[in-house]
Structures are given as structure tokens and as C-alpha cells.
Design an enzyme around this catalytic site. Structure first.
Site, PDB file in Angstrom:
ATOM      1  N   HIS A   1      -8.396  40.870  17.629  1.00  0.00           N
ATOM      2  CA  HIS A   1      -9.487  41.766  18.019  1.00  0.00           C
ATOM      3  C   HIS A   1      -9.574  43.001  17.118  1.00  0.00           C
ATOM      4  O   HIS A   1     -10.589  43.674  17.108  1.00  0.00           O
ATOM      5  CB  HIS A   1      -9.426  42.127  19.510  1.00  0.00           C
ATOM      6  CG  HIS A   1      -8.395  43.130  19.901  1.00  0.00           C
ATOM      7  ND1 HIS A   1      -7.162  42.785  20.415  1.00  0.00           N
ATOM      8  CD2 HIS A   1      -8.401  44.479  19.859  1.00  0.00           C
ATOM      9  CE1 HIS A   1      -6.476  43.877  20.682  1.00  0.00           C
ATOM     10  NE2 HIS A   1      -7.202  44.924  20.351  1.00  0.00           N
TER      11      HIS A   1
ATOM     12  N   SER B   1      -2.837  48.467  19.564  1.00  0.00           N
ATOM     13  CA  SER B   1      -3.133  47.077  19.280  1.00  0.00           C
ATOM     14  C   SER B   1      -2.680  46.731  17.883  1.00  0.00           C
ATOM     15  O   SER B   1      -2.970  47.462  16.939  1.00  0.00           O
ATOM     16  CB  SER B   1      -4.618  46.805  19.393  1.00  0.00           C
ATOM     17  OG  SER B   1      -4.899  46.435  20.690  1.00  0.00           O
TER      18      SER B   1
ATOM     19  N   ASP C   1      -3.655  36.458  19.968  1.00  0.00           N
ATOM     20  CA  ASP C   1      -4.439  37.592  19.460  1.00  0.00           C
ATOM     21  C   ASP C   1      -3.856  38.157  18.152  1.00  0.00           C
ATOM     22  O   ASP C   1      -3.286  39.246  18.134  1.00  0.00           O
ATOM     23  CB  ASP C   1      -4.500  38.672  20.543  1.00  0.00           C
ATOM     24  CG  ASP C   1      -5.600  39.697  20.280  1.00  0.00           C
ATOM     25  OD1 ASP C   1      -6.092  39.768  19.142  1.00  0.00           O
ATOM     26  OD2 ASP C   1      -5.963  40.432  21.220  1.00  0.00           O
TER      27      ASP C   1
END
Ligand code: ARG
Ligand code: GLU
Length: 711
Positions: free
Chosen positions: A76, A646, A212
């Protein structure tokens, strides 16, 4: 309970610590299992882990895993770059992409990778000649001048970029001297149904089964210095890259996360928490629910529309869901009552201290004074600018203001109109017939909420317009009509007006119904609100500076950590289960079994690739299985993280890579404001699943060969 009281080590869990000051935490980290030193993590004289941990773009983290500049981050985080290299015919987002050689890697325009060279406590230099009796304006002037000087000195004879940020609302200042790489290329990404498996349904949730991650490579010039993209650039050789631990770690074991958390607000007063919990979050959630309904329906219509709205929806849905978790978590914690109790004690302590005794009352007053402005700003962002139409109208407003200026320059106005027309003609060329319906619906829905919940009581002119028009039966009709009639939603009209724009036609712009609607709202913001908001923000920050200094003075033995501000931090904790509800306990590890349990060919987010299914059937996991022969996918731990973390490396007690942080659990999203050790968990991709996908699924074993794997 009894057991945990007997356990010798109590984990700190909460906190995001400064690498430069990590020595203070070393003993505690080691007590909890760490076998390396603070200097192994951050050291400016020798290569240390910090040389492997990068700011990815402007809001994620990435880490080097090879001596050829190979960098891991989340799927992402790479998303918008993956999308920008994708077309319906060559759809890397859906199908994945793997460069078979360095020549096939895809340059990502605009993507930067930032390496921290060193950080320094510059509080004394920044606050030089600042005293308590200065006015806030004078104080800031001195600080700004000092900051400028310090940065100039630090960057005078090198290619570094420096930034100085306030900590504890300006009680402390640190300088970050960085090296910023500008040639970054996409090396590989799994297909969406791995990289985004579970989509927005699973987002922010545990148990999780999302692969991810995406893979990039950083390039530099021949001297290893940052350079613009060039064929002649070579892979950057980092001072340090992370070693990979394929053995995994067990429940209860020490882990730490090293990365760039964006924003936390642990010191907010009860009034501010009340505002977030009961006004701001609910307002944003309501408006985004309306928008997402429209987008989601459109995305299910055609693959082209899915691609078109994918990136937008991912970001709109992300905040939307997080805020719901945040409201719930704050309520569950009784955050407002707890803050109130704390404030009562603070005031009792401060009663005879001139510096502190009024600070909470002043904060309370400031919050109440700025409440309406805040809300109007939320509506501006979440309602007014929800549709493309209004973003385009903003450009028209700009043209009008240039045209109306004293000694306006007709050629400049014409050039601006031409420029807008060029943007618009690209926009119209992209399936406008379908997109117009989507954008119009978004406009009508968000503006109707804006009107009913806010504007009706705050913008009498709009209320009069809508109520006095006897053709209008429903508020929606009014806004549909605005959209339909605007020249911006009619390509022929737009062409006629904007191409070879004539000054005498300025009234056609001014009288456009969308412009008429927008101008008073935007004008109020431009001429009044934004200055008032900035002044209030400034005032609030100054008051927090005093309040936080008071909190620390009152309780000097407690350990404090500064709020996240997109600077490099270390969070540590352990692999940990949790109990979200009565009689439910979440385990700490997920495996490929869960992917197969979630599989549903009918639902886009739960489609499982045939190749992955085959590998699962044959239990063909290579060296990536755990000791029980299962394929691990993700795990949770008690590391305190937030947005920006992230892509952060999750490291074991020896500083080896075991995972990539990519999310938090829904029950724990209030940790930006109040951390709860029993509920807050970070969610990480198990590095074994990542390498399994690269190696066994994608067959890109040449990438794994570049890495340093501890067997
Ligand atoms: N919740 C994660 C974060 O805050 C992942 C967001 C991207 N994924 C998504 N399904 N929208 O960034
Ligand atoms: N997904 C988040 C990010 O993009 C991390 C999750 C969080 O907010 O902790 O940084």
C-alpha cells in the site's frame, strides 16, 4: 493476572523513542530480551541499523535488504506507483510485476528515499535568546532565525538536506540531517489479491492475511550520491542492510519496530478528545460513508473503473475505518473522563504556580472559541472538496481573482484559462460519460449532508437560495441542478468558454452556478478562516508547550516520549495475543490456512490466485514453512506504531528482520491519542510469507539471492 504479576519482566509497550537517546532505554530493552546494544541501532560513526531504515516517499518507511539497494516496503506504500505503471492492458496492479533484470525495473517519478545521516539536539541553539517574557510572535521570530542559521551551517559544504522539528510542542528541538535519493525503481509487486488480500474489509483488522509488500531499488550516481534518474546511475550500496531471520520468533518474545511514525497526540486535553470523538470523527465518517457507497458501486461495474478509483478509495476508506475504530476505542477507555480526572489533579498541583495555573482554562477557552472554525474546515475538506467538480471550480475561482485584481493582465488570465482547459480536456477524455455520473453523485450526496448538517445554520445565503426556489422539492435537486448547469460538467461549454478566453466573458464564469455556490464559501476561508485557524493553531501549540512542560515538572521521574512527528523512532514490545471481547482471544500468528478459509471467488477481495492454491495444495513452502510445516503469513505484537510506520522493519532480539509492519488492529487505533496495552497491537507481514511469494510464487529467486539470510 496472578501469572503476569509473577512474571519478572514487565513490558513498557507504549512509546516511540528517539534513536539518539536510545541509550536510556537500552537496559529495559535488554531486560526484555534484546541482545544488541543501542549503538547497534543508532550510531553516527559506524554503520548501524539506522542506515538500513529509510523514509519512503513522504509518509511510509522502507528498509534495505541487500547491498545493491534493494528496498522492502508495503504494497500500500508503493500503491500509487504501481497504479501509475498500470493500464487495463498491462495491469500490474491486478496481475503483479517482477523485473527479471535491473533493466526491467520501472523508474518511479517523484518518489524519494530519505536516509538519516545524523540527528542532533539543537534545543539550546534554537532557543538561544528566547526567554519566558517575550511575546509569542517575537519568540517565534527569534526561533525561525536561529533555525535558519543552524540549518545553513549543517548543510553548507555537503549535499545533505536538514530539517529542524519541535518536540513536546517546542520545549525541545532536534535537527535531522538527511540524504535524499531521487532515482527509485519498482522491482516487484505481488498481484492485488495477494498484496491487498482482504482489501478494505480486512483493513485495520486482525486476523489478517495480506501479503502487503512491494520491492524497490534505490539508484545513485557512481559516487553513491543521490542523483536524478539516469540510465548511468548504479544501484546504491547502503552502509547497512538488514539480515533476514527465517526461523521466526515465538509468542512473548521481544521485537522492535524501527521507522517513521507520522502523528500521535497523547497530550490532548479532554475537550480536544471530546471534539475528536463526538464531532470531528463522526462528521468525517458520515461524509466518507456517502462517498464510498458511490465509488464502490462504480468499481464493481467495470475493470477500468476499478483501476480508476482504486487509489482514491484506498485512501478514503483507510481514514474512514480508522476513525470508527478510534471513536470506539476512546469510548471503551473512557478517555474523556480519564483526561478530566488528570486535568483536575494537574490544576490542584498548579494552583500556586503562575506559569501553569491558568493554562488548562486557556486551552479550554481556545478550543471552544475555535470550534466552529474547525468544523467548517472539516466540511471544506470532506464535503466541498470531495468531488472533482469543486476542485476544478477552485481553479476557476483563481482565474476570477486574477482577472479581478487591480491592473489585471489579460494575457495571464488567458494563459490560466488555457491551462485549465488543457487539464480538463485530458479529464474529459477519460471515460467522462461514466465518470460524470459518479462525480455528480458524490457532489450531490456530500453537499446535501453539508447543507443539512451545517450550512443550513451557518450560511443564510445558501439557505435562502434553496428555500426560496419554489421549483426545488428536495435539497438534492438543488445540487444536481448546480452540477448539470455548470460549464465544467459540459465539455462543449467548457471548450467554448476557456479556449481563447476573452476578458469580457469573465461574467460567464462568475455566474456559473457551481462557481456561485463555491465562491462565498471559499472566499470566507481564504480571506478570514485560514488566518484565524493558523492563529488558533499557533496559540494552542504555545499553550501545550506550557502544559506539557508542567506535566513533566509535576512528575519528573516518569519517562516521557515525544509525540510522533514523522521522525525516526524505535518502538519495542513483544509478540502478544489479545482479548477484544468477552470470551474471544486472538492468537498472535496467522497462516496460509486463513487465506484458504477466507477464499471466495465471488468477492473481489477474497479471490485466491490459482498458483497460490496449487502451492498450498502441495504444501510446497520451501524453506519458508515454520517448524510445524505451516506457512506463516502475519503476526501481531505490542509495539506502539502509527501511520507512517507502514513498511517499517520488525526486528528480533538480534536486530534481524522478521517482518514488515503494515497495520494496527481496529481495537487499538485510539493509540494515537491513548495507548491501551491490553488492546493495542501492530500487525506485521511475516518475512517468510514475503520471501515465499517472491521466491516460490513469483519465481523471482534472483531477488532472494541478493539478500542475507540467516539459516
Ligand atoms: N490500514 C493501513 C494503513 O493505515 C493500510 C492501508 C491500505 N490498505 C487499504 N485496504 N486501504 O495505512
Ligand atoms: N497502515 C499504516 C501506514 O500506512 C500503518 C498502520 C497504523 O496506522 O499504525 O502507516
Amino acid at each position: 493476572m496472578a501469572l503476569s504479576m509473577l512474571m519478572p519482566s514487565v513490558f513498557a509497550d507504549e512509546g516511540m523513542w528517539l534513536p539518539l537517546l536510545l541509550k536510556n532505554k537500552e537496559a529495559d530493552m535488554q531486560k526484555n530480551g534484546m541482545r544488541i546494544s543501542a549503538e547497534d541501532i543508532y550510531n553516527v560513526n559506524n554503520a548501524s541499523l539506522k542506515d538500513a531504515v529509510m523514509l519512503f516517499g513522504t509518509g511510509c518507511t522502507g528498509e534495505f535488504v541487500s547491498e545493491q539497494g534493494l528496498l522492502l516496503t508495503n504494497h500500500h506504500c508503493g500503491y500509487s506507483f504501481i497504479v501509475s505503471h498500470s493500464t487495463v492492458e498491462r495491469d500490474y496492479l491486478t496481475n503483479g510485476f517482477w523485473a527479471k533484470s535491473k533493466e526491467e525495473e520501472l523508474p518511479c517519478k517523484g518518489l524519494t528515499i530519505t536516509r538519516l545521516v545524523y540527528m542532533e539536539d539543537v534545543t539550546a541553539k534554537v532557543l538561544n535568546e528566547v526567554s519566558d517574557n517575550l511575546t509569542e510572535t517575537k519568540r517565534q521570530e527569534i526561533i525561525d532565525a536561529n533555525i535558519k542559521k543552524v540549518i545553513e551551517q549543517a548543510t553548507a559544504n555537503n549535499h545533505y538536506k536538514a530539517i529542524i522539528k519541535p518536540f513536546y510542542y517546542g520545549n525541545q528541538y532536534f535537527m535531522y540531517v538527511n540524504e535524499v535519493f531521487r532515482d527509485v525503481r519498482l522491482v516487484g509487486t505481488p498481484p492485488s489479491n495477494i498484496g491487498k488480500f482482504g482489501g478494505d474489509t480486512d483493513n485495520w483488522m486482525w486476523p489478517r492475511h495480506t501479503g502487503d509488500f512491494s520491492v524497490f531499488r534505490v539508484y545513485a550516481d557512481k559516487d553513491g550520491k543521490p542523483a536524478d534518474y539516469s540510465k548511468d546511475n548504479v544501484p546504491y550500496k547502503p552502509k547497512k542492510h538488514l539480515k533476514i531471520n527465517l526461523k521466526g520468533v515465538n509468542e512473548g518474545e521481544f521485537t522492535f519496530v524501527f521507522g517513521y511514525p507520522g502523528t500521535t497526540k497523547q497530550f490532548l486535553t479532554s475537550d480536544a478528545v471530546n471534539y475528536v470523538q463526538n464531532i470531528e470523527d463522526p462528521t468525517r465518517i458520515k461524509l466518507r460513508t456517502a462517498r464510498l457507497d458511490v465509488y464502490n458501486r462504480a468499481m464493481n461495474e467495470t475493470p477500468a473503473q476499478r483501476l480508476r478509483y482504486a487509489s482514491k478509495v484506498a485512501s478514503v476508506a483507510n481514514g474512514w475505518k480508522k476513525w470508527q475504530g478510534e471513536v470506539r476505542g476512546l469510548k471503551r477507555l473512557n478517555a474523556i473522563e480519564r483526561k478530566q480526572a488528570f486535568e483536575k489533579e494537574f490544576n490542584q498541583w498548579a494552583v500556586n504556580k503562575d506559569k501553569y495555573k491558568n493554562v488548562l482554562a486557556q486551552l479550554e477557552k481556545t478550543y471552544s472559541d475555535m470550534r466552529d472554525l474547525n468544523l467548517s474546515y472539516t466540511y471544506l475538506n470532506e464535503a466541498i472538496f470531495a468531488s472533482d467538480l469543486m476542485i476544478q471550480v477552485r481553479q476557476v475561482a483563481n482565474i476570477i481573482s486574477v482577472a479581478n485584481a487591480e491592473n489585471a493582465d489579460a494575457t495571464e488570465v488567458q494563459a490560466l484559462a488555457e491551462k485549465l482547459y488543457n487539464t480538463l480536456s485530458n479529464y474529459y477524455a477519460k471515460d467522462y460519460v461514466n465518470h460524470r455520473k459518479v462525480d455528480m453523485e458524490i457532489f450531490v450526496k456530500t453537499m446535501t449532508i453539508f447543507y443539512n448538517d451545517y450550512a443550513k445554520d451557518n450560511y443564510p445565503w445558501l439557505k435562502a437560495q434553496i428555500e426560496n426556489d419554489n421549483k426545488i422539492v428536495k435539497v438534492e435537486d438543488y445540487f444536481s441542478n448546480v452540477y448539470e448547469k455548470s460549464f465544467l460538467s459540459n465539455p462543449e461549454k467548457a471548450e467554448k468558454l476557456l479556449k481563447n478566453f476573452k476578458a469580457k466573458n469573465i461574467n460567464k464564469m462568475i455566474n456559473d452556478p457551481a462557481v456561485e455556490l463555491f465562491l462565498p464559501i471559499w472566499g470566507k476561508y481564504l480571506e478570514k478562516d485560514r488566518f484565524e485557524l493558523a492563529a488558533y493553531d499557533y496559540k494552542i501549540d504555545s499553550l501545550y508547550r506550557i502544559y506539557v512542560a508542567g506535566i513533566m515538572e509535576r512528575n519528573p521521574n516518569k519517562e516521557y516520549y515525544p509525540d510522533a512527528n514523522l521522525t525516526l523512532r524505535v518502538a519495542y514490545g513483544n509478540i502478544k495475543t489479545y482479548e477484544p471481547k468477552d470470551a474471544i482471544r486472538y492468537e498472535a500468528f496467522s497462516t496460509i490456512e486463513g487465506i484458504m478459509e477466507k477464499e471466495n471467488p465471488e468477492i473481489y477481495d477474497y479471490v485466491v490466485e490459482p498458483k497460490l492454491k496449487q502451492l498450498y495444495k502441495n504444501k510446497d513452502y520451501g524453506c519458508y514453512a515454520n517448524e510445524k510445516g505451516e506457512l506463516p503469513v502475519a503476526f501481531i505484537a505490542s509495539n506502539h506504531t502509527t501511520g507512517g510506520n507502514s513498511g517499517s522493519p520488525v526486528l528480533d532480539r538480534d536486530g534481524n528482520l522478521i517482518g514488515i509492519n503494515f497495520d494496527r488492529n481496529w481495537e487499538g487505533t485510539m493509540s494515537d491519542i491513548m495507548y491501551d496495552p491490553s488492546q493495542c497491537r501492530n500487525i506485521s507481514l511475516d518475512i517468510r510469507y514475503c520471501l515465499f511469494i517472491i521466491d516460490k510464487f513469483a519465481g523471482a529467486s534472483h531477488l532472494v539471492e541478493e539478500m542475507s539470510i540467516i539459516k
